[in-house]
Structures are given as structure tokens and as C-alpha cells.
Design a protein around this motif. Sequence first.
Motif, PDB file in Angstrom:
ATOM      1  N   SER A 386       0.730  -1.487  -0.035  1.00 14.80           N
ATOM      2  CA  SER A 386      -0.168  -0.323   0.100  1.00 14.80           C
ATOM      3  C   SER A 386       1.083   1.399  -0.038  1.00 14.80           C
ATOM      4  O   SER A 386       1.823   0.680   0.546  1.00 14.80           O
ATOM      5  CB  SER A 386      -0.935   0.012   1.162  1.00 14.80           C
ATOM      6  OG  SER A 386      -0.384  -0.047   2.697  1.00 14.80           O
ATOM      7  N   LYS A 387       0.222   2.615  -0.734  1.00 16.99           N
ATOM      8  CA  LYS A 387       0.711   3.735  -0.714  1.00 16.99           C
ATOM      9  C   LYS A 387       1.088   4.792   0.705  1.00 16.99           C
ATOM     10  O   LYS A 387      -0.593   4.630   0.506  1.00 16.99           O
ATOM     11  CB  LYS A 387       1.188   4.670  -1.941  1.00 16.99           C
ATOM     12  CG  LYS A 387       1.792   3.488  -2.515  1.00 16.99           C
ATOM     13  CD  LYS A 387       1.287   4.359  -3.972  1.00 16.99           C
ATOM     14  CE  LYS A 387       2.337   3.085  -5.181  1.00 16.99           C
ATOM     15  NZ  LYS A 387       2.066   3.544  -7.134  1.00 16.99           N
ATOM     16  N   SER A 388       1.355   5.435   1.158  1.00 20.13           N
ATOM     17  CA  SER A 388       0.820   6.251   2.454  1.00 20.13           C
ATOM     18  C   SER A 388       1.605   7.734   2.900  1.00 20.13           C
ATOM     19  O   SER A 388       3.258   7.174   2.941  1.00 20.13           O
ATOM     20  CB  SER A 388       0.430   5.347   3.637  1.00 20.13           C
ATOM     21  OG  SER A 388       0.856   6.090   4.782  1.00 20.13           O
ATOM     22  N   LEU A 389       1.358   7.926   2.425  1.00 15.85           N
ATOM     23  CA  LEU A 389       2.454   9.283   2.826  1.00 15.85           C
ATOM     24  C   LEU A 389       3.818   9.126   2.281  1.00 15.85           C
ATOM     25  O   LEU A 389       4.758   9.556   3.256  1.00 15.85           O
ATOM     26  CB  LEU A 389       2.574   9.990   3.970  1.00 15.85           C
ATOM     27  CG  LEU A 389       1.040  10.646   4.552  1.00 15.85           C
ATOM     28  CD1 LEU A 389       0.741  10.679   6.200  1.00 15.85           C
ATOM     29  CD2 LEU A 389       0.034  11.902   3.844  1.00 15.85           C
ATOM     30  N   GLY A 390       3.845   9.612   0.682  1.00 16.09           N
ATOM     31  CA  GLY A 390       4.973   9.173   0.626  1.00 16.09           C
ATOM     32  C   GLY A 390       5.828   7.633   0.895  1.00 16.09           C
ATOM     33  O   GLY A 390       7.448   7.846   0.008  1.00 16.09           O
TER      34      GLY A 390
END
Length: 426
Positions: A386-390
Motif C-alpha cells: 500500500s502507499k501512504s504519505l510518500g
Amino acid sequence: MSNDYNTSHNEISPELQGSILWGILGSVIGMIVCILVMLLCSLCQMESSGIMLQLFAGLVIGWFYRLFHGWRSKTAAYVTVGVCTVSASVLWGVLLALLPVFVSPDPFTAADWGRLWGKIWELLLLCAGLGMIGFFFTRKSLLAYADWKRGPWHVAYAGGNGYSYNLLPEKLPAVNPPAYFALHSRFASGTRLIVEGSSLRWRRRLRKDRMFSVRDIAGVVLGPGNGCNVLYGKDYQVLAKFASSMEHADLMFLWLLQKKVFIVNAPAGWRSPAEDSPEPKPVKSSIPQQQFTLRLKRSARIGFAGMGWFLLLIGLAPFLAVIFSTVTIAERSALIIVGLVTMGIGIVCLRTGTVCQVEIDGEQVRVVSRFGRTKEFSVKEVSSVSKSLGWIVLYDREFNTLAKIDSYLENLDKLKEYFAFYGIKM
């Protein structure tokens, strides 16, 4: 707010219905606690803090009402907690006004008593008003407890508990959800809701995990854009809640549809794929065993290097001030500490541009963070991304964080192809 809910559930059991006497006792204890805390603020010459605490008296007394399992009736809860909230504010105002009588060494005259009674009436109006305002704005948790058949709806509309939005998808993906997946927050680290076959595990911070089966779910309430979605049981107790902004929330809706869970006012465009349709297998690429290294982008390396050298030069200024100017011992120590801290941050920035990288050697993955921490693992241990805040966050099969990859690395498409070769969607 929708008034539709499944009326086929059983009535709540007598032991869960609560007792009005225990509710009164809990509210009185909460009232005493609030009065003692506000008096303590007054004795410590923090009258303004004591006045502001009255806005939270209703929340505290309502918590004690629920703690003592008060009568689960909206009228009984409102009357009991409301009366105790106003009483706590009024009693605190009276005791605050009478406090000079007990601490003053001089006897009070008739004129003093007259001024005192005038002050008491002013405080009574102020405190009663603040108490009612505080109770009005903190009644949502009490309402969800007392109005138990509407509790999940109140929770869904009360807010998302930190999630920024809860926009429902118009359509769900035309794939069958996997047997094991997790809902991750896009804006904070950690796992929230984990699906394990026919069971679910709700992982909460600072609280014990809650495990339940799909058979325990009676329905799902879909909240508004600033709310959350609530899974509730046959006694209308909240089992778990999640936001549509979370990673894999669309798979969660698909999973609920396939398990025949009742979703209140589900959008018409939501359809579950056929049960017998085969789950798409990951496309195996013809890419052979790879060995490559991804580093920060050139612009990021230049930025960290420039920042590092700038901080190193700035860190020299305090040392020059110590050498060429007359300062006291305390000022000298402070300047040296500031210089060392600034130069230390500069060294970290210089090091970040050179050490932050991802090394791939066949099935082995080696991730070096910006601060030089290294983690090595096999790509087969990765279950989801997953992708989260950079950051690109890698999770294992237990949905624990394996590593965080900087999103400013160059040639991320190459890493995406590498994960796709092993059936991992990035």
C-alpha cells in the motif's frame, strides 16, 4: 439519517438492558469526580481551566453511566446524565464562591455575604449554561449507548475517527476478493481490519484486538462522507468500523456481498462477480531472476546534499561565535549544543542521499531507509503493498509491516514489474 434497519434481530437481553439505579450511581460518581477535579484546578489558581472543564463534564459523566451499565433508554440516559452534568457545574460554582469563606481568616460581614450571594447567582447561570452546552456537544457516545437499536447509525454518522473522508465507490471491482486481506489506513501506519477466511480481526491502537465471525454480523451501515461504515451484530452492538478511504475497502464491500451480509441502502451499482468465476491468476512475466539496485532520484540526492552542506556551514557559526566573541559559560554551552545539533542534522542529510536504496538479488530484497536502517527479507514473504504519505509499505502474511520504501526512488516501474512477477500488485 436512514430509518431502515433489519427488524428481525432478537430483542436485547435483560442483562444488557442495564439498570436505572446503577446508571444513577455511575452518574453521581462521575459528578463527584468532575467536582473534585474542578475544585483542584481552583485550589491551584487555575479557575479558567476549571471553567473550561465544565464543557467535558457531560462526557465524563456519560462515560461513568455506560461504565455502570445504566438503563439503555434514551430518556433515562438523557435525564440522568443531563441532571448530573448541570448539578456538577452548579455545585462547583457554589463551592468556588464559598471557598473564600473557608480560607479567609477574617469573619465575613453582612456586606461581604451580600456580595458573595451576588457572585453565586452569576456563577450559577454561567456554570449551568456551560454544563448544558458541554452536554449537548458530547452526547453522541451516550446516544449510541442508550438508543441501542439505532446505535450503529449514530456511530456511522458521528464521524470517521480521524479518517478524512468516506466516499463510497460507485462500482466494485469485478474480481473475487482473496481469502486473506487487510484494510490499511492511507494516512497512518498500521492495520485496522483484517479478513482471515470467514473471520475478521479488528486491530485498534491501545486496545485489545476484537475477533468475530461473519455469522456474528447482522448488517452494515454505510456512513456519510464525513462518517464511517459500521459492522454491527444481532444485538446492534458495534463489531467494527472502517472508512471507504482505507486501502482495500472495495474488496471489503465485495467480501460482505459474497457472504450475504445485509448492507443498508447499498448503491445500485454494487454487484458481486459470479461465485463460480475463477479468480484471476497473476500474470507471470518472462523476466528472469533479477539483480538491480534502486537509489534516490538525482534531484532528491542533490536536495539532500545541498541541505546537508548548508546545515554544516550554519552549524559552524555558533563555534565561531564562541571563539571570537565574549560570552558567558551558559551561553557558550548553549551555542555549542546548537552547533552540534545542526551539524548532526546536516550529516544525516548528507548520509541520506547515499544510503537510502533498495537492492534486489533474485528473491532477496534489501531495503535501506533514510536513516540507514537495513531490513532483509524474501519477496515471498510479501503479501500486500500500500502507499501512504510518500512511502510504499510492504506487509507480510500477518499484515505486519515488513519495510517502508521511499517513493522518491528512481525507476519504480522496474520494482513494480519485479513484484508483478511474483503476483504482488503494487
